[in-house]
Design a protein around this motif. Structure first.
Motif, PDB file in Angstrom:
ATOM      1  N   ARG A  46       0.839  -1.196   0.000  1.00 10.96           N
ATOM      2  CA  ARG A  46       0.000   0.000   0.000  1.00 10.96           C
ATOM      3  C   ARG A  46       0.876   1.248   0.000  1.00 10.96           C
ATOM      4  NH1 ARG A  46      -4.932  -1.760  -1.654  1.00 10.96           N
ATOM      5  NH2 ARG A  46      -5.555  -3.603  -0.435  1.00 10.96           N
ATOM      6  N   THR A  47       0.557   2.172  -0.887  1.00 15.59           N
ATOM      7  CA  THR A  47       1.401   3.361  -1.026  1.00 15.59           C
ATOM      8  C   THR A  47       0.802   4.558  -0.295  1.00 15.59           C
ATOM      9  OG1 THR A  47       0.286   4.074  -3.064  1.00 15.59           O
ATOM     10  CG2 THR A  47       2.155   2.575  -3.295  1.00 15.59           C
ATOM     11  N   GLU A  48       1.670   5.525  -0.050  1.00 12.93           N
ATOM     12  CA  GLU A  48       1.262   6.800   0.540  1.00 12.93           C
ATOM     13  C   GLU A  48       1.804   7.932  -0.328  1.00 12.93           C
ATOM     14  OE1 GLU A  48       2.715   7.054   4.538  1.00 12.93           O
ATOM     15  OE2 GLU A  48       2.257   4.959   4.967  1.00 12.93           O
ATOM     16  N   ALA A  49       1.303   9.132  -0.082  1.00 13.77           N
ATOM     17  CA  ALA A  49       1.810  10.347  -0.734  1.00 13.77           C
ATOM     18  C   ALA A  49       1.851  10.204  -2.245  1.00 13.77           C
ATOM     19  CB  ALA A  49       3.185  10.696  -0.182  1.00 13.77           C
ATOM     20  N   GLU A  50       0.774   9.666  -2.803  1.00 11.58           N
ATOM     21  CA  GLU A  50       0.701   9.485  -4.252  1.00 11.58           C
ATOM     22  C   GLU A  50       0.620  10.848  -4.946  1.00 11.58           C
ATOM     23  OE1 GLU A  50      -2.611   7.594  -7.270  1.00 11.58           O
ATOM     24  OE2 GLU A  50      -2.207   6.580  -5.381  1.00 11.58           O
ATOM     25  N   PHE A  51       1.394  10.999  -6.033  1.00  8.65           N
ATOM     26  CA  PHE A  51       1.445  12.292  -6.712  1.00  8.65           C
ATOM     27  C   PHE A  51       1.655  12.066  -8.201  1.00  8.65           C
ATOM     28  CE2 PHE A  51       2.942  16.418  -8.008  1.00  8.65           C
ATOM     29  CZ  PHE A  51       2.298  17.301  -7.150  1.00  8.65           C
ATOM     30  N   TYR A  52       0.902  12.821  -9.015  1.00  8.66           N
ATOM     31  CA  TYR A  52       1.017  12.743 -10.466  1.00  8.66           C
ATOM     32  C   TYR A  52       1.479  14.091 -11.007  1.00  8.66           C
ATOM     33  CZ  TYR A  52      -1.878   8.521 -10.063  1.00  8.66           C
ATOM     34  OH  TYR A  52      -2.359   7.286  -9.733  1.00  8.66           O
ATOM     35  N   SER A  53       2.404  14.053 -11.962  1.00  8.08           N
ATOM     36  CA  SER A  53       2.851  15.304 -12.571  1.00  8.08           C
ATOM     37  C   SER A  53       3.255  15.055 -14.022  1.00  8.08           C
ATOM     38  CB  SER A  53       4.024  15.897 -11.789  1.00  8.08           C
ATOM     39  OG  SER A  53       5.091  14.977 -11.709  1.00  8.08           O
ATOM     40  N   PRO A  54       3.197  16.099 -14.857  1.00 10.24           N
ATOM     41  CA  PRO A  54       3.653  15.951 -16.240  1.00 10.24           C
ATOM     42  C   PRO A  54       5.169  15.941 -16.274  1.00 10.24           C
ATOM     43  CG  PRO A  54       3.030  18.228 -15.829  1.00 10.24           C
ATOM     44  CD  PRO A  54       2.726  17.461 -14.562  1.00 10.24           C
ATOM     45  N   GLY A  55       5.755  15.035 -17.042  1.00  9.93           N
ATOM     46  CA  GLY A  55       7.201  14.910 -17.044  1.00  9.93           C
ATOM     47  C   GLY A  55       7.783  14.691 -18.424  1.00  9.93           C
ATOM     48  N   GLY A  56       9.070  14.402 -18.432  1.00 12.01           N
ATOM     49  CA  GLY A  56       9.855  14.392 -19.655  1.00 12.01           C
ATOM     50  C   GLY A  56      10.722  15.634 -19.677  1.00 12.01           C
ATOM     51  N   GLY A  57      11.914  15.514 -20.238  1.00 14.69           N
ATOM     52  CA  GLY A  57      12.907  16.570 -20.126  1.00 14.69           C
ATOM     53  C   GLY A  57      12.426  17.963 -20.456  1.00 14.69           C
ATOM     54  N   GLY A  58      11.882  18.148 -21.659  1.00 19.48           N
ATOM     55  CA  GLY A  58      11.467  19.483 -22.070  1.00 19.48           C
ATOM     56  C   GLY A  58      10.342  20.049 -21.230  1.00 19.48           C
ATOM     57  N   ILE A  59       9.418  19.193 -20.832  1.00 23.62           N
ATOM     58  CA  ILE A  59       8.315  19.647 -19.989  1.00 23.62           C
ATOM     59  C   ILE A  59       8.825  20.074 -18.625  1.00 23.62           C
ATOM     60  CG2 ILE A  59       6.264  18.806 -18.743  1.00 23.62           C
ATOM     61  CD1 ILE A  59       5.557  17.236 -21.305  1.00 23.62           C
TER      62      ILE A  59
ATOM     63  N   VAL B 255      23.631  20.114   0.340  1.00 25.85           N
ATOM     64  CA  VAL B 255      22.265  20.188   0.854  1.00 25.85           C
ATOM     65  C   VAL B 255      21.834  18.795   1.297  1.00 25.85           C
ATOM     66  CG1 VAL B 255      21.598  22.172  -0.593  1.00 25.85           C
ATOM     67  CG2 VAL B 255      21.298  19.834  -1.465  1.00 25.85           C
ATOM     68  N   ASP B 256      20.732  18.736   2.006  1.00 22.79           N
ATOM     69  CA  ASP B 256      20.145  17.468   2.440  1.00 22.79           C
ATOM     70  C   ASP B 256      19.267  16.943   1.318  1.00 22.79           C
ATOM     71  OD1 ASP B 256      19.188  15.306   3.818  1.00 22.79           O
ATOM     72  OD2 ASP B 256      17.771  16.462   5.032  1.00 22.79           O
ATOM     73  N   ALA B 257      19.806  16.030   0.520  1.00 23.21           N
ATOM     74  CA  ALA B 257      19.114  15.561  -0.684  1.00 23.21           C
ATOM     75  C   ALA B 257      17.974  14.602  -0.340  1.00 23.21           C
ATOM     76  CB  ALA B 257      20.097  14.885  -1.617  1.00 23.21           C
ATOM     77  N   LYS B 258      16.821  14.846  -0.946  1.00 26.29           N
ATOM     78  CA  LYS B 258      15.666  13.957  -0.783  1.00 26.29           C
ATOM     79  C   LYS B 258      15.406  13.113  -2.027  1.00 26.29           C
ATOM     80  CE  LYS B 258      13.098  16.555   2.703  1.00 26.29           C
ATOM     81  NZ  LYS B 258      14.108  17.594   2.985  1.00 26.29           N
ATOM     82  N   SER B 259      15.819  13.635  -3.202  1.00 25.75           N
ATOM     83  CA  SER B 259      15.612  12.914  -4.449  1.00 25.75           C
ATOM     84  C   SER B 259      16.514  13.512  -5.510  1.00 25.75           C
ATOM     85  CB  SER B 259      14.153  13.006  -4.895  1.00 25.75           C
ATOM     86  OG  SER B 259      14.012  12.490  -6.215  1.00 25.75           O
ATOM     87  N   ALA B 260      16.974  12.663  -6.434  1.00 22.17           N
ATOM     88  CA  ALA B 260      17.780  13.158  -7.555  1.00 22.17           C
ATOM     89  C   ALA B 260      16.931  13.391  -8.794  1.00 22.17           C
ATOM     90  CB  ALA B 260      18.892  12.165  -7.866  1.00 22.17           C
ATOM     91  N   VAL B 261      15.639  13.093  -8.728  1.00 27.81           N
ATOM     92  CA  VAL B 261      14.771  13.229  -9.895  1.00 27.81           C
ATOM     93  C   VAL B 261      14.629  14.702 -10.272  1.00 27.81           C
ATOM     94  CG1 VAL B 261      12.462  12.808 -10.797  1.00 27.81           C
ATOM     95  CG2 VAL B 261      13.510  11.148  -9.268  1.00 27.81           C
ATOM     96  N   GLY B 262      14.878  15.000 -11.534  1.00 24.88           N
ATOM     97  CA  GLY B 262      14.650  16.361 -12.023  1.00 24.88           C
ATOM     98  C   GLY B 262      15.775  17.336 -11.772  1.00 24.88           C
ATOM     99  N   ALA B 263      16.886  16.885 -11.162  1.00 31.42           N
ATOM    100  CA  ALA B 263      17.978  17.813 -10.871  1.00 31.42           C
ATOM    101  C   ALA B 263      18.608  18.342 -12.154  1.00 31.42           C
ATOM    102  CB  ALA B 263      19.030  17.129 -10.002  1.00 31.42           C
ATOM    103  N   GLY B 264      18.839  17.452 -13.123  1.00 35.25           N
ATOM    104  CA  GLY B 264      19.434  17.879 -14.380  1.00 35.25           C
ATOM    105  C   GLY B 264      18.545  18.828 -15.160  1.00 35.25           C
ATOM    106  N   ASP B 265      17.241  18.540 -15.174  1.00 37.21           N
ATOM    107  CA  ASP B 265      16.303  19.416 -15.879  1.00 37.21           C
ATOM    108  C   ASP B 265      16.216  20.783 -15.206  1.00 37.21           C
ATOM    109  OD1 ASP B 265      15.669  17.367 -17.692  1.00 37.21           O
ATOM    110  OD2 ASP B 265      14.080  16.600 -16.402  1.00 37.21           O
ATOM    111  N   SER B 266      16.240  20.792 -13.880  1.00 38.94           N
ATOM    112  CA  SER B 266      16.210  22.059 -13.147  1.00 38.94           C
ATOM    113  C   SER B 266      17.482  22.865 -13.421  1.00 38.94           C
ATOM    114  CB  SER B 266      16.062  21.794 -11.642  1.00 38.94           C
ATOM    115  OG  SER B 266      14.833  21.157 -11.351  1.00 38.94           O
ATOM    116  N   PHE B 267      18.632  22.182 -13.413  1.00 41.60           N
ATOM    117  CA  PHE B 267      19.914  22.810 -13.739  1.00 41.60           C
ATOM    118  C   PHE B 267      19.815  23.496 -15.099  1.00 41.60           C
ATOM    119  CE2 PHE B 267      23.901  22.818 -15.958  1.00 41.60           C
ATOM    120  CZ  PHE B 267      24.905  23.036 -15.029  1.00 41.60           C
TER     121      PHE B 267
END
Length: 310
Positions: free
Chosen positions: A29-42, A245-257
């Motif tokens: 059973r999962t918690e904190a379910e979240f949906y978002s649009p993704g892919g590099g350019g988006i 910093v106190d890293a929580k996730s590496a997802v999206g770091a490159g796109d944010s950069f």
């Protein structure tokens, strides 16, 4: 106001979950379910808009999941231009195991394009506008390896610099005819591109500088994870350490950069200061869960602490 267009051939619906502990076979059973649009350019467009710029997202989507992606983009109030395809938009998952703090990521390959579908993408880009076009993400099956090189030629005719963030055949094919403004490979993607281990900083610098000297790309920004980032220009390479910093996730770091770096360049900043702004954004991204990307206030808070590159 600064503006860009982005291209995402292989977008995703990004789903993030948390579970107490990962077990095989057993239903979890999962918690904190979240949906978002993704892919590099988006993702780049999302961060660019947060910083105060305008972005138009060109993307291909289709199947039963295509309308769901459209709806998520509308929730984020992104200006979008959908290019319809037959195959279904992929769904990627990131699962955070609370007990260990480890994150597990599952990313499908994506739908197969017909020749007419990828050609329609090129036709749409003939109308793109902005200070830059950011083409980001993997090449889906069926798309020719030189697709991004064709994009570079279309943008050159329009006087719009191409920023490319891809991997494998997408990156090598995109560079095959030269003339790209900026590429942003990770260290792993650069190793794959040049076919070498690049085990020391000098080898990384030389590989990046070769791309610049050969005219394939004017600038090369290599993200090195927790070790920082390297920028290669005609004036030589320079390095920046990672912001601690106190890293929580590496997802999206490159796109944010990349989004922050392009935003700074579109505001007229020097390449070195834009590089620093990108490093701040990469650090800001890892402060947040995988679905959230970098927030503008965190980027601007961290930026003054990023030193001049050396």
């Amino acid at each position: 106001m600064t503006s860009i267009s982005t291209l995402t051939l292989n977008p995703t619906i990004d789903v993030a979950y948390e579970v107490g502990r990962v077990f095989h076979t057993r239903k979890m059973r999962t918690e904190a379910e979240f949906y978002s649009p993704g892919g590099g350019g988006i993702n780049v467009a999302r961060v660019f808009v947060r910083l105060g710029g305008n972005a138009r997202s060109y993307y291909a989507s289709g199947g039963a999941t295509g309308p769901a992606l459209d709806g998520l983009l509308d929730l984020h109030q992104l200006v979008r231009k959908r290019i319809p395809i037959q195959g279904p938009t992929r769904v990627s998952s990131a699962v955070l195991e609370q007990e260990s703090g480890k994150e597990y990521r599952f990313v499908p390959q994506g739908p197969t394009f017909s020749p007419a579908e990828w050609q329609a993408c090129l036709e749409q880009l003939a109308h793109a506008q902005g200070d830059y076009l950011v083409a980001s993400g993997s090449l889906p099956p069926g798309v020719p390896e030189d697709f991004y090189a064709r994009v570079a030629e279309i943008m050159a005719e329009r006087g719009i610099p191409l920023v490319l963030d891809s991997s494998g055949a997408g990156l090598s094919g995109g560079l095959s005819r030269g003339g790209v403004f900026l590429i942003k490979p990770s260290i792993g993607e650069l190793r794959q591109l040049v076919g070498k281990d690049l085990t020391d900083p000098g080898a990384v610098s030389e590989a990046a500088m070769h791309i610049v000297r050969s005219g394939q790309s004017r600038y090369v920004a290599v993200t090195l994870g927790h070790e920082g980032a390297l920028l290669a220009t005609a004036d030589g390479p320079r390095f920046l350490p990672a912001v601690q910093v106190d890293a929580k996730s590496a997802v999206g770091a490159g796109d944010s950069f990349l989004a922050a770096m392009v935003f700074a360049l579109s505001c007229g900043w020097t390449i070195d200061d834009a590089f620093r702004f990108g490093v701040a954004a990469g650090a800001a991204a890892v402060l947040n869960p995988g679905h959230d990307l970098a927030q503008a206030d965190e980027i601007r808070r961290l930026y003054p602490g990023v030193p001049q590159p050396s």
